[in-house]
Design an enzyme around this catalytic site. Structure first.
Site, PDB file in Angstrom:
ATOM      1  N   LYS A 139      44.836 -22.857 -18.074  1.00 17.44           N
ATOM      2  CA  LYS A 139      45.195 -22.584 -19.463  1.00 17.44           C
ATOM      3  C   LYS A 139      45.623 -23.865 -20.202  1.00 17.44           C
ATOM      4  CE  LYS A 139      44.809 -17.997 -19.107  1.00 17.44           C
ATOM      5  NZ  LYS A 139      44.124 -17.543 -17.897  1.00 17.44           N
TER       6      LYS A 139
HETATM    7  C1  PLP Z   1      44.527 -15.962 -17.336  1.00 21.02           C
HETATM    8  C2  PLP Z   1      44.631 -14.585 -17.877  1.00 21.02           C
HETATM    9  C3  PLP Z   1      45.512 -13.639 -17.341  1.00 21.02           C
HETATM   10  C4  PLP Z   1      46.245 -13.840 -16.054  1.00 21.02           C
HETATM   11  O1  PLP Z   1      47.139 -14.880 -16.071  1.00 21.02           O
HETATM   12  P1  PLP Z   1      47.820 -15.333 -14.703  1.00 21.02           P
HETATM   13  O2  PLP Z   1      48.916 -16.244 -15.177  1.00 21.02           O
HETATM   14  O3  PLP Z   1      46.765 -16.070 -13.941  1.00 21.02           O
HETATM   15  O4  PLP Z   1      48.323 -14.143 -13.995  1.00 21.02           O
HETATM   16  C5  PLP Z   1      45.639 -12.410 -17.975  1.00 21.02           C
HETATM   17  N1  PLP Z   1      44.918 -12.105 -19.059  1.00 21.02           N
HETATM   18  C6  PLP Z   1      44.033 -12.982 -19.604  1.00 21.02           C
HETATM   19  C7  PLP Z   1      43.284 -12.586 -20.833  1.00 21.02           C
HETATM   20  C8  PLP Z   1      43.849 -14.242 -19.009  1.00 21.02           C
HETATM   21  O5  PLP Z   1      42.957 -15.085 -19.527  1.00 21.02           O
END
Ligand code: PLP
Length: 399
Positions: free
Chosen positions: A200
């Site tokens: 991210k």
């Molecule tokens: C990355 C993501 C998640 C999960 O995030 P984590 O921190 O890896 O648990 C949930 N929803 C969306 C839309 C994502 O892109």
């Protein structure tokens, strides 16, 4: 398949000398700064359990998103689970299917039933009219997703939630640092959830946060993420362990220090993708609303096979042969994944159509303008010769 790929490599063949280009390459920031923070945590001998670095990160997230409370967690999936539990939601949760599997998983994992709703064909976010049709006495919450950093229809969903007395949350994993109507994402609905996963735009190796203005909810979240231990050190709820460690917080703070720089680089990258692919028939790079702030974390290519003559998956394979690795955000959509697929399958027309057209392209501070020009020249050539490539493909890879 390898041989077929070589046969098809009309652009010079698998370019072994080139650095692979991936989606979601980590935005580390100043490595020395990160290591100094880590040293500090080790010297301080406070490694988790709401340490000073995690607390500092929470303060900065609350400031940036303009909310009263930010509760840091080990990841966003756990944060979604916590927020659903802490809010006492029961029954069904209406959500888009065009999202990462974590969104429905979080609801299912806490005993709730995901109800998949179709999206707006242009934005890819929940269509409020479809949401309203799905609201029944069994509905406990609506869970919107700010897909690719573009806000879900916040005002319409807030009205629906209020009218029907259901909770409203947002999976804001894509939308850190973005605004809607000039207001920061993070403050909408009852609570929002961010992800600081390594892929991210702000990352903490693994990490997440819930943001909310509701003080009581925040207090329940703080207890639930720490085994249900409340502020009087009494175990008053069935909690879990979803705390953020100091190592993750050190990374999160350092990545956050670099966020404005990351954002600028991504904005420039996105603009270059837009201009390089401008006017290519059947190819569009999804624009962002210039009046809002966006993190430009995702460069979304929408392909139209009817125009290019080339299947999205073939374009993807061609790019892979040149060491460019696009991602499918999201294909298949959740309602067609084996775990959620029904018999007969639910049909979500706009979700399925979008899901088949999307390719997310590499961006981030480590992707250079030269890289982007290379990616775009492959896309341009592929789009121009789509039918020829499809025909070659049919020969090289018999059905
Ligand atoms: C990355 C993501 C998640 C999960 O995030 P984590 O921190 O890896 O648990 C949930 N929803 C969306 C839309 C994502 O892109």
């Amino acid at each position: 398949m390898k041989r077929a790929l070589t046969d098809l490599a009309v652009f010079g063949g698998p370019a072994a000398f080139l650095r692979p280009l991936l989606v979601g390459m980590p935005t580390v920031g100043d490595r020395a700064r990160f290591l100094a923070r880590l040293e500090w945590a080790l010297d301080n001998e406070w490694l988790t359990n709401g340490g000073p670095l995690a607390t500092e990160l929470e303060g900065r997230i609350a400031d940036i998103t303009g909310v009263r409370h930010a509760v840091a967690t080990c990841n966003a999936t756990a944060a979604l689970q916590l927020v659903l539990r802490a809010s006492g939601v029961t029954g069904q949760v209406i959500m888009p299917s065009l999202t990462f599997a974590a969104t429905p998983h979080a609801a299912s994992w806490v005993g709730l039933e995901p109800v998949f709703c179709d999206v707006d064909p242009v934005t890819g976010c929940l269509d409020p009219a479809r949401v309203e049709e799905l609201i029944t006495p069994a509905t406990g919450a609506i869970l919107g997703v700010h897909l690719w950093g573009r806000a879900a229809p916040v005002a319409e969903l807030e009205m629906l939630a209020a009218e029907h007395g259901v909770k409203l949350f947002f999976d804001a994993a894509h939308a850190f640092g973005c605004t809607f109507g000039g207001r920061s994402i993070g403050g909408f609905g009852d609570a929002e959830v961010f992800s600081f996963h390594a892929t991210k735009t702000v990352m903490a190796f693994e990490g997440g946060a819930v943001t909310t203005d509701d003080g009581e909810l925040a207090e329940r979240l703080v207890a639930l993420r720490n085994f249900g231990i409340d502020r009087n050190k009494s175990v008053t709820a069935v909690g879990m362990n979803a705390k953020m460690s100091e190592a993750s917080a050190a990374m999160g703070l350092t990545s956050l220090d670099a966020f404005e720089e990351t954002r600028e680089r991504n904005r420039d990258n996105h603009a270059l993708y837009r201009s390089e692919l401008h006017g290519v028939p059947g190819i569009e790079v999804l624009p962002f609303d210039e009046r809002e702030r966006n993190n430009h974390q995702y460069v979304i290519l929408l392909t139209d096979r009817a125009v290019t003559g080339l299947h999205r998956d073939r374009l993807r394979t061609l790019l892979q042969a040149e060491k460019v690795f696009p991602r499918l955000y999201f294909s298949p959509p959740c309602h067609l994944m084996p775990v959620y697929r029904t018999d007969p399958p639910l049909r979500l027309e706009h979700t399925e159509r979008l899901s088949e057209r999307v390719l997310a392209l590499p961006t981030g501070p480590s992707v250079s303008f030269e890289d982007i020009r290379r990616v775009c020249s492959i896309v341009r050539l592929a789009a121009e010769r789509g039918e020829q490539i499809d025909a070659m493909w049919a020969q090289a890879v018999p059905a």
